[in-house]
Design an enzyme around this catalytic site. Structure first.
Site, PDB file in Angstrom:
ATOM      1  N   ASP A 176      -4.567   3.853  -1.673  1.00  0.00           N
ATOM      2  CA  ASP A 176      -5.618   4.239  -0.723  1.00  0.00           C
ATOM      3  C   ASP A 176      -6.078   5.669  -0.933  1.00  0.00           C
ATOM      4  O   ASP A 176      -5.311   6.599  -0.732  1.00  0.00           O
ATOM      5  CB  ASP A 176      -5.080   4.100   0.715  1.00  0.00           C
ATOM      6  N   HIS A 200      -8.401   1.655  -3.713  1.00  0.00           N
ATOM      7  CA  HIS A 200      -9.338   1.460  -2.598  1.00  0.00           C
ATOM      8  C   HIS A 200      -9.957   2.813  -2.255  1.00  0.00           C
ATOM      9  O   HIS A 200      -9.301   3.663  -1.652  1.00  0.00           O
ATOM     10  CB  HIS A 200      -8.539   0.888  -1.422  1.00  0.00           C
ATOM     11  N   SER A 204       0.865  -1.190   0.000  1.00  0.00           N
ATOM     12  CA  SER A 204       0.000   0.000   0.000  1.00  0.00           C
ATOM     13  C   SER A 204       0.897   1.234   0.000  1.00  0.00           C
ATOM     14  O   SER A 204       1.653   1.455   0.958  1.00  0.00           O
ATOM     15  CB  SER A 204      -0.872   0.011   1.256  1.00  0.00           C
ATOM     16  N   MET A 249     -11.908   5.082  -0.120  1.00  0.00           N
ATOM     17  CA  MET A 249     -12.474   5.310   1.205  1.00  0.00           C
ATOM     18  C   MET A 249     -13.072   6.714   1.172  1.00  0.00           C
ATOM     19  O   MET A 249     -12.558   7.661   1.788  1.00  0.00           O
ATOM     20  CB  MET A 249     -11.385   5.194   2.291  1.00  0.00           C
ATOM     21  N   MET A 296     -11.422  -5.311   5.763  1.00  0.00           N
ATOM     22  CA  MET A 296     -10.579  -4.375   6.505  1.00  0.00           C
ATOM     23  C   MET A 296     -10.225  -5.000   7.853  1.00  0.00           C
ATOM     24  O   MET A 296     -11.111  -5.352   8.636  1.00  0.00           O
ATOM     25  CB  MET A 296     -11.302  -3.053   6.742  1.00  0.00           C
ATOM     26  N   HIS A 330      -1.413  -1.252  -4.081  1.00  0.00           N
ATOM     27  CA  HIS A 330      -2.690  -0.850  -3.466  1.00  0.00           C
ATOM     28  C   HIS A 330      -2.645   0.652  -3.230  1.00  0.00           C
ATOM     29  O   HIS A 330      -1.711   1.162  -2.595  1.00  0.00           O
ATOM     30  CB  HIS A 330      -2.858  -1.604  -2.138  1.00  0.00           C
ATOM     31  N   MET A 337      -8.494   8.604   0.297  1.00  0.00           N
ATOM     32  CA  MET A 337      -9.243   8.999   1.498  1.00  0.00           C
ATOM     33  C   MET A 337      -9.710  10.450   1.346  1.00  0.00           C
ATOM     34  O   MET A 337      -8.925  11.304   0.933  1.00  0.00           O
ATOM     35  CB  MET A 337      -8.342   8.884   2.729  1.00  0.00           C
ATOM     36  N   ASP A 347      -6.665  -6.153   4.414  1.00  0.00           N
ATOM     37  CA  ASP A 347      -6.042  -4.833   4.360  1.00  0.00           C
ATOM     38  C   ASP A 347      -5.969  -4.184   5.742  1.00  0.00           C
ATOM     39  O   ASP A 347      -6.986  -3.844   6.332  1.00  0.00           O
ATOM     40  CB  ASP A 347      -6.901  -3.955   3.430  1.00  0.00           C
TER      41      ASP A 347
HETATM   42  C1  DX5 Z   1      -6.102   1.912   5.775  1.00  0.00           C
HETATM   43  C2  DX5 Z   1      -5.748   1.468   4.367  1.00  0.00           C
HETATM   44  C3  DX5 Z   1      -4.720   0.387   4.355  1.00  0.00           C
HETATM   45  C4  DX5 Z   1      -3.392   0.814   4.998  1.00  0.00           C
HETATM   46  C5  DX5 Z   1      -2.531  -0.395   5.218  1.00  0.00           C
HETATM   47  O1  DX5 Z   1      -7.272   2.689   5.737  1.00  0.00           O
HETATM   48  O2  DX5 Z   1      -6.884   0.989   3.679  1.00  0.00           O
HETATM   49  O3  DX5 Z   1      -4.485  -0.027   3.002  1.00  0.00           O
HETATM   50  O4  DX5 Z   1      -2.741   1.715   4.132  1.00  0.00           O
HETATM   51  O5  DX5 Z   1      -1.404   0.043   5.926  1.00  0.00           O
HETATM   52  P1  DX5 Z   1      -0.719  -0.918   7.022  1.00  0.00           P
HETATM   53  O6  DX5 Z   1      -0.296  -2.155   6.261  1.00  0.00           O
HETATM   54  O7  DX5 Z   1       0.444  -0.106   7.520  1.00  0.00           O
HETATM   55  O8  DX5 Z   1      -1.743  -1.210   8.059  1.00  0.00           O
HETATM   56 ZN    ZN Z   2      -6.493   0.096   1.696  1.00  0.00          ZN
END
Ligand code: DX5
Ligand code: ZN
Length: 229
Positions: free
Chosen positions: A38, A70, A11, A72, A141, A36, A40, A179
């Site tokens: 992310d 992903h 990620s 969010m 998650m 991956h 947000m 994840d």
């Molecule tokens: C959290 C993300 C994850 C996160 C994973 O909201 O969806 O993908 O980046 O990071 P680690 O592996 O450090 O928990």
């Molecule tokens: Zn993620």
């Protein structure tokens, strides 16, 4: 699309953004071909990460890689076109953010991307049953979304097994992704429980040596996939 399972999916949220290109190439040179991303929005989750611009920068840096985006975010339908145009291969949306999830999944596919659905730690796997035949990936998650570097929620192991059993019951063929908080201590057991794609942010990018950590995680994941005789 056939994948060589299990897949380690770094990620990039945890990467050093002052040298993102360099770190992506280090991962690629260590055999990574799935990243991956992310996204947000500061509303669906209490953090803001980055937008389609970074996804297209990743696409330009590692043109052959599989980009798993992903979302969010609230109202993901508004941004599917932008992320598809930015070069996403797969776009996943949260069950909790989509009142018309079936239409959203069709929308992702209509834009030429594979479609994934995500559930938060307090959302039951059973709620996914109606949409599972339509998705390419289901993401569990194992932390509360919004930040990297959190601790793995142990109850996620049972959710993986429940999702795996549901996939067999439905004779579906979606990938199972986990994840959050994935690392050397739990990756082997996660694969044994049935995970296909393992997202790892801080475990990879905060390691003293990224290449060595990738090798270590891959060998543990492979051990987990060996059939117990
Ligand atoms: C959290 C993300 C994850 C996160 C994973 O909201 O969806 O993908 O980046 O990071 P680690 O592996 O450090 O928990
Ligand atoms: Zn993620």
């Amino acid at each position: 699309m056939n994948f060589d399972l299990p897949i380690l999916a770094p990620s990039i949220l945890a990467a050093d953004f002052t040298k993102l290109g360099e770190e992506l190439n280090t991962c690629s040179e260590s055999g990574i071909n799935w990243f991956h991303c992310d996204i947000m929005d500061g509303h669906f989750v209490p953090n803001i990460s980055y937008g389609p611009g970074i996804v297209s920068a990743v696409r330009q840096t590692v043109p052959e890689a599989f980009l798993d985006v992903h979302l969010m975010i609230e109202n993901p339908d508004q941004y599917i076109e932008d992320f598809a145009d930015a070069g996403s291969d797969l776009i996943s949306v949260h069950y909790e953010a989509c009142p018309h999830l079936h239409r959203t999944i069709q929308n992702i596919k209509d834009h030429g991307c594979m479609a994934g659905v995500v559930i938060n730690p307090a959302t039951s796997v059973e709620l996914l049953k109606p949409i599972l035949p339509d998705v390419d990936l289901a993401l569990i998650m194992s932390v509360n979304p919004g930040f990297g570097g959190q601790s793995f929620i142990e109850a996620s192991f049972d959710k993986v097994e429940e999702l795996r059993d549901l996939r067999s019951e439905l004779r579906a063929d979606f990938l199972i992704e986990i994840d959050g908080g994935v690392g050397t201590k739990n990756i082997q057991k996660l694969v044994q429980k049935g995970v296909d794609v393992l997202v790892a942010g801080s475990s990879v990018f905060k390691a003293p040596n990224i290449s060595e950590r990738i090798e270590e995680l891959n060998s543990l994941a492979l051990k987990g996939s060996e059939k117990v005789v």
